[in-house]
Scaffold this active site. Structure first.
Site, short mmCIF file in Angstrom:
data_model
loop_
_atom_site.label_atom_id
_atom_site.label_comp_id
_atom_site.label_asym_id
_atom_site.label_seq_id
_atom_site.Cartn_x
_atom_site.Cartn_y
_atom_site.Cartn_z
CB CYS A 1 -0.95 0.00 1.19
SG CYS A 1 -2.08 1.41 1.15
CB CYS B 1 -1.06 2.97 3.71
SG CYS B 1 -2.44 2.13 3.03
CG ASP B 2 2.74 1.82 4.44
OD1 ASP B 2 1.93 2.27 5.27
OD2 ASP B 2 2.88 0.63 4.18
#
Ligand code: NDP
Length: 479
Positions: free
Chosen positions: A177, A180-181
């Protein structure tokens, strides 16, 4: 008085169904060994006329259509409510919206479906029996539902490389992801493995944060569309290496720091220092539940009958990425969702369960306990952390961020599990963007992350997405 009313209602119900059974031959038909006997329905509890497994574009569209066709519909949201589109950024090919983010599109769809009175369960299905009718579905906590028709919309899951180090460093620098990161990789060197549209999308999500993004493509060309390749060329800190296969992932136990590459053209092995490793090599269908129960093709995708969404079991339908490895578009999945719901409606009518019958019997049969949620506290300072972590009860901290779609998806799961363990464990949210000191103190490098603390002592950490069953199991270990 109430008893009398109940008797009259039950009488009418039996009379109604008996009339239907008498007038419709198909109401007691036997296909492929399964008896579709409408009077069996009366003996069942938790009866769902249309059960949709999965809540991506296919599942939600199926919900819209099935409800509008007159059937009570229950959507089992699964471990990724909203599906994979919630992990993307801009969507520019959804008709009617020139540009919309994936999470926003899914939120709009979810609201549309909720407004139509479709029911949702924050649960995944763990087991199915498609040899009996009504079909039997069990959630992870062993709750059983009886479905008159089933629409499989379980989508697909990201493929992994299955190489040494991949599992060991999952959540410790190895992830799928990017959206997200990415903020955790400010000024760092990261790689993206894959040559499809998703890989390019991930590289573009990482580029504003990372120092350098290196794309590792196993062939000498991209599979991605020309439009995406053209966009890539406009970004200075993305480099592409072709003919590269990753053979090993190394780290210092805490975090990934190096990979071994094989150049399949020169046949040379080399090492590359990295800070983050983002995988984007396609998907596998989520069909483990249905192996041996419906026909699947050699790649594990659901096989369909002709141009319909019918599976090999009458009454069971499929829609979206779980049966499609050719088009794999949100809009084509939604299209299949609509077709599956129409097929399900035709099936229900063919066995005598018409929309009129549904209206009469559904209030009695559809007696489902919908998910309960508990509002949880949010903390942002070290003083608040001290207070909750020294309380009598163990505490679980959910580190989330507004830019992290999987974190947003997981908040309802967190609240549902909190309701289940009320009084036994304390559930607390931490927004990483508003709690810098806590993030530093507890060394959080990824969202979502979960940390369990009891009387000031860290008992466990978990750095990945969990569904309700997994979170329940995780929490049970500490109470
Ligand atoms: P794809 O299947 O399109 O691409 C997978 C990529 O991973 C390919 O380059 C493939 O290489 C590579 N790959 C597969 N296995 C390995 C391996 N073991 N090692 C290294 N590389 C590997 O998947 P995507 O997830 O990218 O896309 C899925 C669908 O979603 C597509 O239809 C795509 O068009 C769509 N999509 C559209 C977007 C948009 O329009 N903005 C955004 C994202 C997705 P090879 O080519 O050699 O097989």
């Amino acid at each position: 008085m109430r008893k009398n009313k109940l008797r009259i209602f039950t009488g009418l119900l039996i009379f109604g169904l008996a009339t239907i059974l008498y007038s419709k031959k198909l109401s007691c038909s036997k296909v492929k060994g399964i008896e579709y006997k409408l009077d069996n329905v009366l003996k069942s509890e938790n009866v769902v006329p249309v059960a949709v497994i999965g809540s991506g574009p296919a599942g939600l569209t199926a919900g819209i259509y099935a409800t509008r066709l007159g059937f009570k519909t229950l959507i089992f949201e699964g471990s990724t409510p909203g599906g994979q589109l919630t992990g993307t950024t801009d969507v520019e090919n959804w008709p009617g919206n020139r540009k919309i983010t994936g999470p926003q599109l899914m939120q709009n769809m979810r609201e549309h479906v909720s407004d139509l009175n479709v029911s949702f369960l924050q649960d995944s299905i763990a087991k199915v029996n498609l040899d009996v009718w009504p079909f039997e579905l069990w959630t992870h906590d062993n709750k059983k539902y009886n479905a008159l028709s089933v629409i499989i919309a379980t989508g697909s899951k990201p493929k992994t490389l299955q190489i040494p180090g991949e599992q060991e460093y999952w959540g410790k620098g190895v992830t799928t992801c990017a959206v997200c990161d990415a903020p955790f990789y400010k000024g760092k060197d990261v790689v993206v493995v894959g040559g499809g549209d998703s890989a390019i999308e991930k590289a573009m999500q990482l580029a504003p944060h990372a120092k350098l993004v290196t794309m590792l493509v196993r062939k000498d060309s991209f599979r991605a569309s020309q439009a995406m390749q053209d966009r890539l060329k406009q970004i200075n800190n993305i480099k592409v290496l072709y003919n590269q296969e990753v053979k090993n992932i190394y780290g210092d136990k805490e975090h990934v720091n190096e990979i071994e590459l094989f150049d399949n053209k020169t046949k040379q092995l080399s090492k590359m220092r990295i800070d983050g490793f983002f995988l984007s090599i396609g998907h596998d269908p989520n069909t483990d539940l249905f192996k041996g129960k419906i026909d699947l093709d050699e790649l594990g995708y659901v096989e369909l009958e002709g141009r319909s969404q019918k599976t090999s079991v009458p009454g069971v339908f499929s829609a979206g990425d779980v049966d499609d490895h050719v088009y794999m578009q949100a809009v084509s999945s939604a299209g299949e969702g609509s077709k599956a719901a129409i097929d399900a409606s035709n099936f229900l009518q063919s066995i005598g369960f018409t929309a009129d019958v549904a209206k009469t019997v559904e209030p009695k049969l559809f007696n489902i306990d919908l998910t309960k949620y508990l509002e949880v506290d949010e903390i942002s300072t070290l003083e608040e952390l001290d207070k909750v972590s020294n309380s009598e009860l163990p505490v679980i901290l959910d580190f989330w961020a507004e830019y992290c779609p999987t974190c947003i998806q997981m908040l309802p799961t967190f609240k549902a599990v909190a309701a289940k363990f009320e009084g036994k464990m304390k559930f607390v949210k931490v927004n990483v963007d508003e709690a810098e000191d806590i993030v530093k103190k507890l060394y959080v490098l990824k969202v979502p992350s979960f940390i369990v603390i009891k009387q000031g002592k860290i008992l466990s950490r978990y750095h990945d997405v969990m569904d309700k069953a997994q979170m329940t199991e995780f929490v049970e270990r500490f109470i």
